[in-house]
Scaffold this active site. Structure first.
Site, short mmCIF file in Angstrom:
data_model
loop_
_atom_site.label_atom_id
_atom_site.label_comp_id
_atom_site.label_asym_id
_atom_site.label_seq_id
_atom_site.Cartn_x
_atom_site.Cartn_y
_atom_site.Cartn_z
N GLU A 195 0.58 -1.18 0.03
CA GLU A 195 -0.03 0.09 0.05
C GLU A 195 0.87 1.19 -0.20
OE1 GLU A 195 -3.37 0.62 -0.14
OE2 GLU A 195 -3.32 -1.50 -0.75
N CYS A 244 -17.74 -1.44 -17.93
CA CYS A 244 -17.87 -0.79 -16.60
C CYS A 244 -19.17 -1.51 -16.18
CB CYS A 244 -18.06 0.47 -16.35
SG CYS A 244 -18.46 1.10 -14.88
N CYS A 300 -12.10 2.17 -15.06
CA CYS A 300 -12.33 3.63 -15.14
C CYS A 300 -11.06 4.49 -14.97
CB CYS A 300 -13.22 3.94 -13.75
SG CYS A 300 -13.97 5.74 -13.55
N CYS A 309 -15.90 2.84 -20.49
CA CYS A 309 -17.21 2.44 -20.21
C CYS A 309 -18.04 1.56 -20.68
CB CYS A 309 -17.78 4.23 -20.50
SG CYS A 309 -16.96 5.32 -19.73
#
Length: 356
Positions: free
Chosen positions: A37, A202, A192, A199
């Site tokens: 992370e 998605c 995205c 799109c």
């Protein structure tokens, strides 16, 4: 928007397309997730993977990391940038070794209190590894949410960020928080995307208000641009007569390239030469190398490397510096190098090879 259908569509998409075999997802641990992370902040997965693998080999657990010299940690971070991340990792490892018996804490308040760990990172570590019910809000998640809900305003603005946190917590399912959070990050990274969102792939495009506005890439709203200032400097590269060693100095712990090894920095070539004169260095060959630009987040740095090959070995004694070392070009020391330093070293090596 119905949260439960949004959740389910995201989870279903992840089942089919989500990333499940990244190095830090295999034999998952709090330590691995924490390191990944931190590395993934401001850095893409494809860049992080080789660094992560190398880092894990060098520091297989928190105690190894805590006991290692900071210079060794910075050496393994060289090239990733944003070096404060590495310094905070080392500081936090020492904290965990000394105050948590070397075991990464599992309580949210304890995790967020550690150096270099904010709300989203703490949530990611605990949810992705232990399945705890914490929302996350990294750059990928912000992009998905702002587009889907047409949320205007720069996401770094507190009012906008608070709105996004409220939405992220509202959407978080009561079960499978780990899968959902990973899916949202994968959505932002794989579907995205910043400039060319897919799109048509998605799972939540049917009610994406950003898409239906006709301009999904208008979200998130970019930060207002300011003119980036330009700094200039000459980096002094003092090389031994046999072209095997070059002097480096360690920068202060704070500021740009904190704790990394670089070349002495001057405002002009004239000041470099004055410095050499003060040190009694009179016999040398001078070679002004090509200027290049190194860009930080808040300014451009135009660097002119000045290669000085000293022809009298005795005069080099005056160049000894308590914060410096003679870097061996043939057998390089394992130290943390700024990316600009690595670039200059490559140019110097090529130059010296041609002169042989």
């Amino acid at each position: 928007m119905q949260e439960n259908t949004f959740n389910q569509r995201i989870l279903d998409w992840h089942t089919l397309y989500g990333r499940k075999s990244l190095p830090w997802q295999i034999d998952k641990s709090l330590y691995k997730t924490w390191i990944s992370e931190i590395m993934l902040q401001q850095t893409q997965v494809i860049t992080v993977i080789p660094y992560f693998k190398k880092f894990m080999r060098a520091f297989p657990n928190i105690t190894y990391l805590a006991n290692a010299p900071l210079d060794e940690v910075l050496h393994h971070w060289t090239g990733l940038g944003y070096y404060a991340r590495a310094r905070n990792l080392h500081k936090t490892a020492i904290d965990i070794r000394d105050n948590y018996q070397g075991a990464f804490p599992t309580e949210f308040d304890n995790v967020i209190a550690l150096s270099g760990i904010g709300r989203s990172t703490a949530g990611a570590i605990l949810s992705l590894t232990l399945g705890q019910n914490h929302a996350i809000l990294d750059g990928n998640v912000k992009r998905v949410l702002t587009r889907h809900q047409s949320i205007e305003g720069w996401t770094g603005e507190k009012k906008v960020e608070n709105r996004l946190w409220t939405l992220a917590e509202k959407l978080l399912p009561r079960q499978k928080a780990d899968v959902f959070n990973q899916a949202m990050m994968d959505m932002g990274a794989m579907v995205c995307t910043r400039s060319k969102p897919k799109c048509n792939e998605c799972p939540v495009s049917v009610d994406c208000t950003g898409l239906h506005s006709g301009a999904p890439t208008d979200f998130p709203t970019p930060k207002a641009k300011k003119k980036i200032p330009v700094r200039q400097a000459v980096m002094l590269i003092v090389c031994t007569a046999d072209a095997t060693k070059i002097q480096l100095i360690q920068r202060p712990a704070s500021g740009i390239w904190g704790g990394l090894w670089c070349f002495p920095e001057f405002e002009s070539i004239e000041l470099c030469l004055d410095f050499l004169k003060e040190k009694g260095i009179k016999q040398f060959d001078k070679n002004e190398l090509n200027m290049f630009r190194h860009t930080f987040s808040h300014f451009h740095f135009d660097i002119t490397p000045l290669l000085i090959r000293v022809t009298s070995c005795t005069s080099l004694q005056s160049m000894e510096d308590p914060d410096g070392l003679w870097y061996n070009l043939n057998q390089p020391q394992k130290i943390g190098l700024a990316s600009a330093t690595k670039k200059i070293l490559a140019t110097v090596n090529n130059t010296l090879e041609k002169d042989k």
